[in-house]
Scaffold this active site. Sequence first.
Site, PDB file in Angstrom:
ATOM      1  N   GLU A   1       0.859  -1.195   0.000  1.00  0.00           N
ATOM      2  CA  GLU A   1       0.000   0.000   0.000  1.00  0.00           C
ATOM      3  C   GLU A   1       0.890   1.238   0.000  1.00  0.00           C
ATOM      4  OE1 GLU A   1      -2.837  -0.210   3.187  1.00  0.00           O
ATOM      5  OE2 GLU A   1      -3.657  -2.124   2.451  1.00  0.00           O
ATOM      6  N   PRO A   2       0.299   2.378  -0.292  1.00  0.00           N
ATOM      7  CA  PRO A   2       1.121   3.597  -0.292  1.00  0.00           C
ATOM      8  C   PRO A   2       1.898   3.774   1.020  1.00  0.00           C
ATOM      9  CG  PRO A   2      -1.016   4.057  -1.274  1.00  0.00           C
ATOM     10  CD  PRO A   2      -1.076   2.647  -0.778  1.00  0.00           C
TER      11      PRO A   2
ATOM     12  N   GLY B   1       4.812  -0.837   2.845  1.00  0.00           N
ATOM     13  CA  GLY B   1       5.611  -1.579   1.864  1.00  0.00           C
ATOM     14  C   GLY B   1       6.298  -2.748   2.540  1.00  0.00           C
TER      15      GLY B   1
ATOM     16  N   ARG C   1      34.578  -5.322 -30.119  1.00  0.00           N
ATOM     17  CA  ARG C   1      35.035  -3.926 -30.040  1.00  0.00           C
ATOM     18  C   ARG C   1      36.553  -3.861 -29.829  1.00  0.00           C
ATOM     19  NH1 ARG C   1      33.873   1.468 -30.816  1.00  0.00           N
ATOM     20  NH2 ARG C   1      34.747   2.762 -29.152  1.00  0.00           N
TER      21      ARG C   1
ATOM     22  N   GLY D   1      30.139   4.110 -23.713  1.00  0.00           N
ATOM     23  CA  GLY D   1      29.032   5.006 -24.067  1.00  0.00           C
ATOM     24  C   GLY D   1      27.898   4.294 -24.779  1.00  0.00           C
TER      25      GLY D   1
ATOM     26  N   GLU E   1       9.182  -8.366  -3.683  1.00  0.00           N
ATOM     27  CA  GLU E   1       9.125  -9.625  -2.893  1.00  0.00           C
ATOM     28  C   GLU E   1      10.034  -9.566  -1.670  1.00  0.00           C
ATOM     29  OE1 GLU E   1       7.019 -12.290  -4.152  1.00  0.00           O
ATOM     30  OE2 GLU E   1       6.521 -10.517  -5.321  1.00  0.00           O
TER      31      GLU E   1
ATOM     32  N   GLU F   1      17.315  -5.471   1.906  1.00  0.00           N
ATOM     33  CA  GLU F   1      17.520  -5.248   3.348  1.00  0.00           C
ATOM     34  C   GLU F   1      16.622  -6.185   4.159  1.00  0.00           C
ATOM     35  OE1 GLU F   1      16.858  -2.875   1.130  1.00  0.00           O
ATOM     36  OE2 GLU F   1      18.745  -1.777   1.024  1.00  0.00           O
TER      37      GLU F   1
HETATM   38  C1  LIG Z   1       7.623  -3.103 -10.586  1.00  0.00           C
HETATM   39  C2  LIG Z   1       7.070  -3.462  -9.254  1.00  0.00           C
HETATM   40  C3  LIG Z   1       6.154  -4.503  -9.134  1.00  0.00           C
HETATM   41  C4  LIG Z   1       5.601  -4.806  -7.891  1.00  0.00           C
HETATM   42  N1  LIG Z   1       4.630  -5.767  -7.807  1.00  0.00           N
HETATM   43  C5  LIG Z   1       3.943  -5.914  -6.640  1.00  0.00           C
HETATM   44  C6  LIG Z   1       2.794  -6.759  -6.571  1.00  0.00           C
HETATM   45  O1  LIG Z   1       2.397  -7.387  -7.545  1.00  0.00           O
HETATM   46  N2  LIG Z   1       2.126  -6.837  -5.390  1.00  0.00           N
HETATM   47  C7  LIG Z   1       2.518  -6.137  -4.283  1.00  0.00           C
HETATM   48  O2  LIG Z   1       1.857  -6.245  -3.259  1.00  0.00           O
HETATM   49  N3  LIG Z   1       3.614  -5.338  -4.310  1.00  0.00           N
HETATM   50  C8  LIG Z   1       4.324  -5.204  -5.470  1.00  0.00           C
HETATM   51  N4  LIG Z   1       5.412  -4.373  -5.527  1.00  0.00           N
HETATM   52  C9  LIG Z   1       5.817  -3.651  -4.319  1.00  0.00           C
HETATM   53  C10 LIG Z   1       7.135  -4.116  -3.729  1.00  0.00           C
HETATM   54  O3  LIG Z   1       6.994  -5.407  -3.183  1.00  0.00           O
HETATM   55  C11 LIG Z   1       7.573  -3.050  -2.724  1.00  0.00           C
HETATM   56  O4  LIG Z   1       7.973  -1.906  -3.478  1.00  0.00           O
HETATM   57  C12 LIG Z   1       8.695  -3.516  -1.809  1.00  0.00           C
HETATM   58  O5  LIG Z   1       8.228  -4.519  -0.946  1.00  0.00           O
HETATM   59  C13 LIG Z   1       9.281  -2.391  -0.986  1.00  0.00           C
HETATM   60  O6  LIG Z   1       8.275  -1.632  -0.367  1.00  0.00           O
HETATM   61  P1  LIG Z   1       8.277  -0.036  -0.544  1.00  0.00           P
HETATM   62  O7  LIG Z   1       8.422   0.264  -1.982  1.00  0.00           O
HETATM   63  O8  LIG Z   1       7.106   0.525   0.151  1.00  0.00           O
HETATM   64  O9  LIG Z   1       9.619   0.436   0.155  1.00  0.00           O
HETATM   65  P2  LIG Z   1       9.832   0.767   1.728  1.00  0.00           P
HETATM   66  O10 LIG Z   1       9.223  -0.292   2.563  1.00  0.00           O
HETATM   67  O11 LIG Z   1       9.437   2.181   1.974  1.00  0.00           O
HETATM   68  O12 LIG Z   1      11.391   0.633   1.840  1.00  0.00           O
HETATM   69  C14 LIG Z   1      12.294   1.595   1.287  1.00  0.00           C
HETATM   70  C15 LIG Z   1      13.703   1.139   1.603  1.00  0.00           C
HETATM   71  O13 LIG Z   1      13.874   1.084   3.013  1.00  0.00           O
HETATM   72  C16 LIG Z   1      14.301  -0.219   3.381  1.00  0.00           C
HETATM   73  N5  LIG Z   1      13.712  -0.627   4.652  1.00  0.00           N
HETATM   74  C17 LIG Z   1      12.401  -0.623   4.997  1.00  0.00           C
HETATM   75  N6  LIG Z   1      12.246  -1.108   6.225  1.00  0.00           N
HETATM   76  C18 LIG Z   1      13.475  -1.455   6.671  1.00  0.00           C
HETATM   77  C19 LIG Z   1      13.967  -2.015   7.882  1.00  0.00           C
HETATM   78  N7  LIG Z   1      13.167  -2.376   8.885  1.00  0.00           N
HETATM   79  N8  LIG Z   1      15.302  -2.214   7.985  1.00  0.00           N
HETATM   80  C20 LIG Z   1      16.134  -1.897   6.979  1.00  0.00           C
HETATM   81  N9  LIG Z   1      15.725  -1.359   5.808  1.00  0.00           N
HETATM   82  C21 LIG Z   1      14.413  -1.145   5.658  1.00  0.00           C
HETATM   83  C22 LIG Z   1      13.833  -1.138   2.268  1.00  0.00           C
HETATM   84  O14 LIG Z   1      14.568  -2.315   2.218  1.00  0.00           O
HETATM   85  C23 LIG Z   1      14.018  -0.253   1.062  1.00  0.00           C
HETATM   86  O15 LIG Z   1      15.349  -0.297   0.638  1.00  0.00           O
HETATM   87  C24 LIG Z   1       6.013  -4.085  -6.743  1.00  0.00           C
HETATM   88  C25 LIG Z   1       6.972  -3.074  -6.864  1.00  0.00           C
HETATM   89  C26 LIG Z   1       7.469  -2.739  -8.089  1.00  0.00           C
HETATM   90  C27 LIG Z   1       8.455  -1.599  -8.193  1.00  0.00           C
END
Ligand SMILES: Cc1cc2nc3c(=O)[nH]c(=O)nc-3n(C[C@H](O)[C@H](O)[C@H](O)COP(=O)(O)OP(=O)(O)OC[C@H]3O[C@@H](n4cnc5c(N)ncnc54)[C@H](O)[C@@H]3O)c2cc1C
Length: 381
Positions: A126-127, A130, A269, A341, A364, A368
Amino acid sequence: MDFTLSKEQRDIQKAAREFAMGEFPDRAQEFDRNETFDLDIWRKACDLGFVGVFIPEEYGGAGLGFFEHCLITEEFWAVDAGMANAVLTATFGAELLGLAGSEEQKRVWLPPLVGGKAIMGTAITEPDAGSDVTGARTSAVKDGNEWVINGSKMFITNGDIADYLLVFCATDPENPDRHRRHSFIMVETDRPGYEANKIHGKLGIRANDTAEVAFTNVRVPADNLVGNEGDGFKDLMGFFNLTRLHVAAMGVGIARAALEESITHIKKRHQFGVALSSFQVNRFKIAEMATRIRAARSLYYEAAWMADQGRMDHGLIAMAKWFCGQVGVMCADEALQMHGGYGYIDEYKVQRIYRDAKIVEIYEGAKEVEKTIVANTILGR
Ligand SMILES: Cc1cc2nc3c(=O)[nH]c(=O)nc-3n(C[C@H](O)[C@H](O)[C@H](O)COP(=O)(O)OP(=O)(O)OC[C@H]3O[C@@H](n4cnc5c(N)ncnc54)[C@H](O)[C@@H]3O)c2cc1C
């Protein structure tokens, strides 16, 4: 210990490679640039039996292991990641149905995925939730014989094209145990109140649909609950144990693509009167890439093989997911560097490989999160 693939596994690998080589190269750049895909290619892959091979025969699948699914994934990703995902993520969630779905649910929702009749997805992120999946707030409230769902999900693979989505919903949001608050509910996307907005401008895997989805008073039958109420988190961890293997295979596939592009380029190359392949610095890069790929593959082979034996090793799977992703990203980076390049221009496949690779370290469970799991298995929480 015998790491040799069986004849059937080698045949699957070869057929997957041939399919990808036949279908992907001519269209990959077009789909990447336009963020589109031709679903006829997915249907063809279904007809040929590449999609959902891990789904049991009684539900239309090939009844093979998750290992074979990973073999196909590696081969497809070694040719084009975006198209590979557009084809293979069409079953994303079938693993969870297999783990937690009722007999009736499997009979209804699994066969169309294999037959090229339906696409699914799984909506967890969700927004504001994550990596911390337990923070998911999309709610499902019982009303008579129905669930009423409200909320929004972010980055949902196939959100704009799926026929049904497994949605991770808060069914008991006040439960003091954060791990008992959620349940999975299947939502058919033609239900009133479902809305999907395709996300544009992704760095990579642009052939694969990703959307932001919203649920406004979406009503589904009570029977659409998958697994037991409150078991959502537990089932999600079981699901991730399988899908992280799938992602690990992606990392190895794209690392191979990077290696193959590098070898071709540095042999062709010339600079300073000799091929780039005669400089020790580049020879060492090739040696390191090839070695890392072998090591990464061994890791996911072992983890996937064990999973198929029913021996889920959560820590080993996290190691494979993290390490294979890192190898994919490192190899893509080295490959682009060796292209100089030219690698920076999208006419060269290596640019796409570089962009596509990064996702393997994010979805997935970001790297981290995987390292946290590994550390927890060694040190305790
Ligand atoms: C192309 C794409 C396809 C996707 N498909 C799906 C899908 O089909 N279904 C679905 O549900 N989701 C999907 N996702 C979501 C994806 O699983 C999440 O983006 C991912 O789990 C990370 O969550 P976030 O983006 O909110 O990052 P955040 O949770 O905000 O994390 C940001 C950074 O902080 C780090 N971080 C967060 N918490 C901690 C902690 N406790 N300790 C250390 N580091 C931490 C993370 O590792 C990351 O590097 C998709 C994402 C993308 C980009």
